[in-house]
Motif scaffolding. Structure first.
Motif, PDB file in Angstrom:
ATOM      1  N   THR A 440       7.485  58.077  59.314  1.00  0.00           N
ATOM      2  CA  THR A 440       8.119  57.059  58.476  1.00  0.00           C
ATOM      3  C   THR A 440       7.577  55.689  58.852  1.00  0.00           C
ATOM      4  O   THR A 440       6.920  55.521  59.891  1.00  0.00           O
ATOM      5  N   THR A 441       7.855  54.691  58.019  1.00  0.00           N
ATOM      6  CA  THR A 441       7.443  53.308  58.284  1.00  0.00           C
ATOM      7  C   THR A 441       8.683  52.435  58.399  1.00  0.00           C
ATOM      8  O   THR A 441       9.576  52.482  57.538  1.00  0.00           O
ATOM      9  N   LEU A 442       8.746  51.657  59.458  1.00  0.00           N
ATOM     10  CA  LEU A 442       9.828  50.694  59.669  1.00  0.00           C
ATOM     11  C   LEU A 442       9.305  49.290  59.387  1.00  0.00           C
ATOM     12  O   LEU A 442       8.169  48.968  59.754  1.00  0.00           O
ATOM     13  N   ALA A 443      10.136  48.469  58.765  1.00  0.00           N
ATOM     14  CA  ALA A 443       9.785  47.069  58.504  1.00  0.00           C
ATOM     15  C   ALA A 443      10.939  46.193  58.971  1.00  0.00           C
ATOM     16  O   ALA A 443      12.080  46.376  58.530  1.00  0.00           O
ATOM     17  N   LEU A 444      10.662  45.282  59.871  1.00  0.00           N
ATOM     18  CA  LEU A 444      11.686  44.379  60.400  1.00  0.00           C
ATOM     19  C   LEU A 444      11.393  42.964  59.936  1.00  0.00           C
ATOM     20  O   LEU A 444      10.365  42.379  60.283  1.00  0.00           O
ATOM     21  N   LYS A 458       9.269  43.177  70.170  1.00  0.00           N
ATOM     22  CA  LYS A 458       9.912  44.013  71.189  1.00  0.00           C
ATOM     23  C   LYS A 458      11.032  44.859  70.583  1.00  0.00           C
ATOM     24  O   LYS A 458      11.174  46.041  70.908  1.00  0.00           O
ATOM     25  N   VAL A 459      11.822  44.246  69.719  1.00  0.00           N
ATOM     26  CA  VAL A 459      12.922  44.985  69.093  1.00  0.00           C
ATOM     27  C   VAL A 459      12.374  46.115  68.231  1.00  0.00           C
ATOM     28  O   VAL A 459      12.842  47.267  68.306  1.00  0.00           O
ATOM     29  N   LEU A 460      11.372  45.814  67.399  1.00  0.00           N
ATOM     30  CA  LEU A 460      10.803  46.839  66.532  1.00  0.00           C
ATOM     31  C   LEU A 460      10.147  47.949  67.342  1.00  0.00           C
ATOM     32  O   LEU A 460      10.284  49.142  67.022  1.00  0.00           O
ATOM     33  N   ALA A 461       9.444  47.585  68.406  1.00  0.00           N
ATOM     34  CA  ALA A 461       8.795  48.586  69.259  1.00  0.00           C
ATOM     35  C   ALA A 461       9.826  49.477  69.941  1.00  0.00           C
ATOM     36  O   ALA A 461       9.616  50.691  70.092  1.00  0.00           O
TER      37      ALA A 461
END
Length: 477
Positions: A440-444, A458-461
């Motif tokens: 999946t792909t996450l986008a922040l 850091k949060v996304l990682a």
């Protein structure tokens, strides 16, 4: 023979959510002649935030319904009258005519009981005597038409009064909510020159826009602009499908609030969006294990969104600075003490974002229960305004529509929003070999005033690492 004295009491459309100016009547639960009791729900209305049931605050018999179902009514407008029993009103017909003639200011023989104000959320009752202003007919949304003929009730004669709009006295601050003051400041408008139309002389956004339009000599108000409707969402009114011409759908309710909030967010908070692809094969296996074992509870709904939410909450616990809010007035960054996790939900009335209060303190089982209740309530259109206030960070699951990713707009007042894309089987390098994996792909998206690139990364990682190895959800934090 003694006759029971009855008087009419009016129930006005309350402000059921902070800053709301109007609501649409979805359905009436009573009709003229019905007996109602204090606290009984008489109708359901849709505001810009949610569908809300309105209770009547007194006992009596329904005399008249002033608006039909489907009508949009301004806050503060009478929507229903009820005949109530009570002797104090017996002297009212005799006392009222005298009040219309200039005479010594002698109070009528009335009990010193203040009028009950039906304000559920908002400014609340004002102390002292409120000065009424004349209603401007140009701002009326719907003409009041009784739903059914009502019996003729005794009418108290009132002398004609010349409409006068009271301007604020020297040094008196005009009544307006902070967003309205900011709008007036941005447009260079002095609020003391604006004619208020809100309840008790409160200046609304529409008043500011109307004043700006008058200054610019523009005939059409901004609210009259043509509406553009996305096919992915259900409009608030029926749309004919057999026509070959243009279709215009009024902008109101949730759609109107969403549009205003997104414009305010996009042009206030500097958005930055980062993306990462994640191998969630282990997460999907973990979801299946939780479903099959029932260890979270037999009736608890388990989905990948649950583990995404837990991963984000864990990352926020490690980096609390992202759970923050920008205070423009104080020129401060406010790091919130608890995480109110918003979940964007597509409903028949439009997109809403209710939130789970203090989600970070919940166990995985408690979070699953809260998430299930939140989604069910939203789909039923029963989300309360309180459930959509105070959010600190949001998740939007665009993957349910088969979308890989997007650049989500931050919910106003928050610092970040995480978009979760659809989960697809893709070729992936795993243990040195190219094999099919669930990806999946996450986008922040985050407010760059509050969150710099390092913190956002850091949060996304962290979220990605937790979803790649979900067992860390038990040990991290």
């Amino acid at each position: 023979m003694t006759t029971e004295v009855r008087s009419l009491r009016e129930f006005k459309m309350p402000d059921v959510g902070e800053g709301l100016t109007e609501a649409e009547i979805l359905s009436w639960y009573v009709k003229p002649g019905d007996t109602v009791t204090d606290g009984q729900v008489v109708c359901e209305v849709e505001t810009a935030k949610a569908a809300v049931e309105l209770p009547i605050p007194f006992n009596g018999v329904v005399e008249q319904l002033f608006f039909p179902e489907g009508a949009t009514v301004d806050v503060g407008t009478v929507i229903i009258s009820v005949a109530v029993a009570g002797a104090p009103d017996a002297a009212a017909p005799a006392a009222a005519p005298a009040a219309a003639v200039p005479a010594p200011a002698a109070p009528a023989a009335e009990p010193a009981e203040p009028e009950r104000r039906e304000v559920l959320v908002g400014y609340g009752p004002r102390t002292g005597t409120a000065q009424r202003r004349a209603r401007r007919t140009t701002t009326t949304t719907v003409t009041a038409t009784p739903v059914a003929p009502a019996p003729v009730a005794p009418v108290v004669p009132v002398a004609p009064v010349t409409p006068v709009v009271a301007e604020p006295a020297a040094g008196e601050r005009p009544l307006a909510k902070p967003p309205v003051r900011k709008l007036a400041k941005d447009l260079g408008i002095d609020l003391r020159a604006v004619v208020p139309t809100g309840p008790d002389g409160v200046i609304t956004r529409e008043d500011v826009h109307a004043h700006a339009s008058a200054q610019a000599a523009v005939q059409a108000a901004p609210a009259a602009a043509p509406a553009v409707v996305e096919a992915a969402e259900t409009p608030a009114v029926p749309v004919p499908v057999t026509t070959t011409g243009d279709v215009r759908v009024p902008i109101r309710g949730v759609r109107k609030a969403t549009a205003q909030a997104m414009v305010a967010s996009a042009f206030t908070a500097p958005h930055v969006t980062e993306f990462v692809q994640v191998d969630v094969t282990r997460t999907m296996k973990f979801v299946r294990r939780l479903k099959e074992s029932g260890e979270l509870g037999r009736d608890v709904r388990v989905s990948p969104l649950l583990l995404v939410a837990r991963a984000l909450l864990t990352a926020i616990k490690r980096h609390p600075e992202i759970n923050a809010q920008w205070d423009e007035a104080a020129q401060e960054i406010v790091i919130k003490g608890q995480v109110n996790l918003g979940i964007a939900a597509a409903t028949p009335r439009g997109l809403i974002v209710p939130n789970i209060k203090d989600a970070g303190s919940k166990t995985l089982s408690g979070l699953a229960v809260a998430l299930g209740e939140l989604v069910d309530t939203a789909r039923q259109g029963k989300t309360s305004p309180a459930d959509m206030q105070g959010g600190t960070v949001t998740i939007t699951n665009v993957g349910v529509f088969g979308v890989d990713t997007g650049t989500p707009i931050i919910n106003p007042g928050e610092a970040a929003i995480l978009a979760v894309g659809t989960i697809r089987e893709m070729p992936w390098v795993h243990k040195g070999k190219v094999v099919p994996r669930q990806v999946t792909t996450l986008a922040l998206s985050f407010d760059h005033r509050l969150v710099d690139g390092e913190l956002g990364s850091k949060v996304l990682a962290d979220v990605a690492a937790l979803l790649e190895r979900p067992k860390r959800l038990i040990t991290w934090g």
